[in-house]
Design a protein around this motif. Structure first.
Motif, PDB file in Angstrom:
ATOM      1  N   ASP A 101      -4.194   0.505   4.476  1.00  0.00           N
ATOM      2  CA  ASP A 101      -3.852  -0.891   4.217  1.00  0.00           C
ATOM      3  C   ASP A 101      -4.729  -1.346   3.058  1.00  0.00           C
ATOM      4  OD1 ASP A 101      -2.875  -3.448   4.410  1.00  0.00           O
ATOM      5  OD2 ASP A 101      -3.419  -3.741   6.499  1.00  0.00           O
ATOM      6  N   SER A 113      -0.282  -4.469   1.161  1.00  0.00           N
ATOM      7  CA  SER A 113       0.717  -3.469   1.537  1.00  0.00           C
ATOM      8  C   SER A 113       0.030  -2.338   2.279  1.00  0.00           C
ATOM      9  CB  SER A 113       1.429  -2.930   0.290  1.00  0.00           C
ATOM     10  OG  SER A 113       2.451  -2.016   0.628  1.00  0.00           O
ATOM     11  N   GLY A 174       2.510  -9.771  11.162  1.00  0.00           N
ATOM     12  CA  GLY A 174       2.568 -10.053   9.745  1.00  0.00           C
ATOM     13  C   GLY A 174       2.198 -11.513   9.510  1.00  0.00           C
ATOM     14  N   GLU A 208       4.968  -6.323   8.554  1.00  0.00           N
ATOM     15  CA  GLU A 208       4.214  -5.090   8.784  1.00  0.00           C
ATOM     16  C   GLU A 208       4.359  -4.565  10.211  1.00  0.00           C
ATOM     17  OE1 GLU A 208      -0.083  -5.580   8.528  1.00  0.00           O
ATOM     18  OE2 GLU A 208       0.145  -7.729   8.245  1.00  0.00           O
ATOM     19  N   GLU A 239       3.868  -1.756   5.507  1.00  0.00           N
ATOM     20  CA  GLU A 239       3.849  -3.187   5.172  1.00  0.00           C
ATOM     21  C   GLU A 239       4.308  -3.411   3.739  1.00  0.00           C
ATOM     22  OE1 GLU A 239       0.564  -6.861   5.043  1.00  0.00           O
ATOM     23  OE2 GLU A 239      -0.093  -4.771   5.078  1.00  0.00           O
TER      24      GLU A 239
END
Length: 266
Positions: A101, A113, A174, A208, A239
């Protein structure tokens, strides 16, 4: 709850921050192999991000339960769901998976992301988990359009992953994203269609899915960051940061460059 709708100029800045995240993940993809430590990956990421004029958002990110995050990226290996802390003792081995991540702060806006990488060859069961989680992300993005709801996103992820017998983590979600890494609204990976926050053009959110091979139960390690599955089975995490549009959502982050190195999930 306060939701900030972004202007086109702000979305363009977010696009650049997120593209840098994609390039950072691609740079890391070149180094993911047996024998490499997660700390080595962290140093590569930190240097790459700064060389491109940005700052790693995760470094010193505050934790309400403990000290600030001590690294540039999160490196979550096998049964670590999220927030794995890079160190010199965690050595990648053949057959492992590692979710990286990554966040960047560039020109006042954040990119975020995550991608789950294979270390060498993994079992067919693990590859199926990764493929399903990735598919859930992409199909959730497909319903993330103006006029739909946050519940449509969560329901899509939940339906796809639970149909395969996987666990959908509920304690982690998320989120909205912009000048701050975490903004409203929360974007759970479960829910009911038509429920939750109405999606509007100009909203930017990070979707995500965090999906476990076994039971969805998780626990927090003593470092107050690392989250693991209770049953010790592996977890996958993908993600993308997106901008909501009246038509199809725009994916601001990218897996394109890293997939040139590791190939597409199949």
């Amino acid at each position: 709850m306060t939701i900030y709708l972004k202007t086109e100029d702000e979305i363009d800045r977010m696009r650049r921050a997120n593209r840098l995240v994609g390039l950072t993940l691609a740079e890391l993809a070149k180094h993911i192999k047996p024998g490499v430590t997660t700390l080595q990956l962290d140093k590569i990421a930190g240097e790459f991000i700064r060389d491109h004029g940005a700052e790693p958002t995760f470094l010193n990110f505050p934790n309400p339960y403990g000290g600030p995050f001590p690294a540039n990226i999160c490196t979550s290996v096998n049964d670590v769901v999220v927030h794995g802390v890079p160190d010199s003792n965690t050595v990648l081995r053949e057959g492992d998976i590692i979710s990286i991540d990554c966040g960047t702060l560039l020109d006042g806006f954040n990119g975020d992301s995550c991608y789950t990488f294979c270390v060498g060859e993994v079992t067919p069961e693990v590859r199926k988990l990764l493929k399903t989680t990735h598919e859930a992300l992409m199909r959730a993005i497909g319903v993330a359009t103006a006029g739909h709801h946050v519940g449509d996103i969560g329901s899509t992820v939940q339906d796809i992953c639970e149909a395969e017998g996987y666990g959908v983590v509920r304690e982690l979600t998320g989120h909205g994203i912009g000048k701050k890494m975490h903004e409203d609204p929360m974007v759970p990976n479960y829910g009911r269609r038509g429920n939750g926050t109405l999606l509007k053009s100009g909203m930017c959110i990070a979707i995500e899915p965090m999906i476990t091979m076994g039971d969805r139960a998780i626990y927090l390690m003593p470092d107050r960051w690392t989250v693991r599955t209770r049953d010790g089975k592996p977890a996958a995490h993908y993600e993308h940061t997106i901008a909501i549009r009246k038509g199809q959502a725009e994916i601001l982050s990218s897996f394109e460059e890293l997939e040139k190195i590791v190939g597409k999930i199949s």
